[in-house]
Write an enzyme that holds these catalytic residues in place. Structure first.
Site, short mmCIF file in Angstrom:
data_model
loop_
_atom_site.label_atom_id
_atom_site.label_comp_id
_atom_site.label_asym_id
_atom_site.label_seq_id
_atom_site.Cartn_x
_atom_site.Cartn_y
_atom_site.Cartn_z
N LEU A 25 11.32 -20.23 -4.96
CA LEU A 25 10.27 -19.41 -4.32
C LEU A 25 8.90 -19.66 -4.96
CD1 LEU A 25 9.51 -16.84 -2.52
CD2 LEU A 25 9.93 -15.51 -4.60
N HIS B 228 2.29 3.45 -9.03
CA HIS B 228 2.15 2.00 -9.23
C HIS B 228 3.35 1.45 -10.01
CE1 HIS B 228 -1.74 2.08 -7.43
NE2 HIS B 228 -2.32 2.76 -8.40
N ASP C 25 0.84 -1.21 0.00
CA ASP C 25 0.00 0.00 0.00
C ASP C 25 0.87 1.27 0.00
OD1 ASP C 25 -2.32 1.47 0.01
OD2 ASP C 25 -2.62 1.34 2.17
C1 FPP Z 1 -2.16 0.11 -3.24
O1 FPP Z 1 -1.65 1.42 -3.18
C2 FPP Z 1 -1.60 -0.56 -4.40
C3 FPP Z 1 -2.32 -1.13 -5.39
C4 FPP Z 1 -3.80 -1.18 -5.43
C5 FPP Z 1 -1.65 -1.74 -6.55
C6 FPP Z 1 -0.48 -2.60 -6.23
C7 FPP Z 1 0.30 -2.74 -7.45
C8 FPP Z 1 1.63 -2.75 -7.52
C9 FPP Z 1 2.54 -2.75 -6.37
C10 FPP Z 1 2.21 -2.76 -8.89
C11 FPP Z 1 2.93 -3.97 -9.26
C12 FPP Z 1 2.15 -5.21 -9.20
C13 FPP Z 1 2.35 -6.25 -10.03
C14 FPP Z 1 1.68 -7.52 -9.75
C15 FPP Z 1 3.22 -6.15 -11.22
P1 FPP Z 1 -2.66 2.63 -3.26
O2 FPP Z 1 -2.83 3.02 -4.68
O3 FPP Z 1 -3.94 2.27 -2.55
O4 FPP Z 1 -1.89 3.75 -2.49
P2 FPP Z 1 -2.53 4.90 -1.61
O5 FPP Z 1 -3.11 4.25 -0.38
O6 FPP Z 1 -1.36 5.75 -1.30
O7 FPP Z 1 -3.55 5.60 -2.44
#
Ligand code: FPP
Length: 236
Positions: free
Chosen positions: A124, A30, A13
């Site tokens: 893994l 992201h 997150d």
């Molecule tokens: C949450 O942060 C994150 C996500 C919903 C997306 C997670 C994706 C990645 C880490 C990209 C890579 C993944 C793969 C599988 C290649 P948020 O957007 O909710 O952050 P915020 O709380 O700051 O708004």
């Protein structure tokens, strides 16, 4: 490392806030999140972690702005397509969990490809949750059990903890030992519910794109000092 967690799960997150702090769009966050993920996967391989399970997209994440969802789906497709051979060479076995019905044909194509390519790998085990939620998993499990009873394949007394577990995602893998959430929030957000019954929980304020191998190692070291009693009392 003294006591190493066998199965680690991460709620990645903070990508959006990381980008906003830099005046950039959320998708840039992201993309940096994906780089962070690569680093943590490589570190897990180096540390001989057995299982890593990651929350990439929840069933609730569809309610984000259309463009963000679109870009995230593109990022998942791109990452799987581009890193599958590298992961295969590193002996990683990849599983994508979650409801695939809403995913694009192109993404499902690469999901099937990476799973097939890496299925016999013994290093893994990497599970990535895309369109997954713990409640969705449980509802699926109840439906499967209902059909088994209806077809008289099982009796009510056959249903026990093992049986329920066997009808959930990752049924072949042990429960989660360590659950990490980055980004400062202290909640589970509908990630695994059943498999975290006795997980050790770690919450850190570090935003996911900033989460480093050192941060990961600190948590692993902290885990090794925790006294896991599983509801029992130990007399010394
Ligand atoms: C949450 O942060 C994150 C996500 C919903 C997306 C997670 C994706 C990645 C880490 C990209 C890579 C993944 C793969 C599988 C290649 P948020 O957007 O909710 O952050 P915020 O709380 O700051 O708004």
């Amino acid at each position: 490392m003294k006591k190493k967690p066998f199965h680690i799960a991460i709620i990645m997150d903070g990508n959006g806030r990381w980008a906003q702090k830099r005046g950039k769009s959320r998708i840039i966050g992201h993309r940096y999140g994906a780089l962070s993920l690569k680093k943590i996967i490589n570190f897990s391989i180096k540390k001989k972690i057995n299982i890593l399970t990651l929350y990439a997209f929840s069933t609730e994440n569809w309610s984000r702005p259309y463009l963000e969802v679109l870009e995230l789906m593109k990022l998942f497709t791109f990452s799987i397509k581009n890193f599958m051979y590298e992961l295969h060479e590193k002996n990683v076995c990849v599983n994508i969990i979650g409801d695939r019905k809403k995913l694009s044909k192109n993404l499902v194509f690469y999901i099937n490809k990476i799973e097939f390519l890496t299925k016999n790998n013994k290093g893994l085990i990497l599970n990535i949750a895309i369109n997954y939620s713990g409640k969705w998993d449980l509802v699926n499990c109840v439906k499967k059990i209902y059909f088994l009873i209806k077809k008289k394949k099982i009796k009510i007394n056959d249903i026990n903890e093992n049986f329920v577990n066997n009808n959930l995602c990752l049924s072949n893998l042990p429960d989660i030992d360590l659950l990490i959430r980055t980004g400062g929030e202290k909640r589970i957000s509908n990630f695994f519910l059943w498999k975290i019954a006795y997980s050790e929980l770690f919450f850190t304020d570090i935003l996911w794109p900033d989460f480093s191998s050192e941060d990961f190692l600190n948590i692993l070291n902290n885990f090794s000092k925790r006294n896991r009693r599983f509801g029992k009392i130990f007399f010394s």
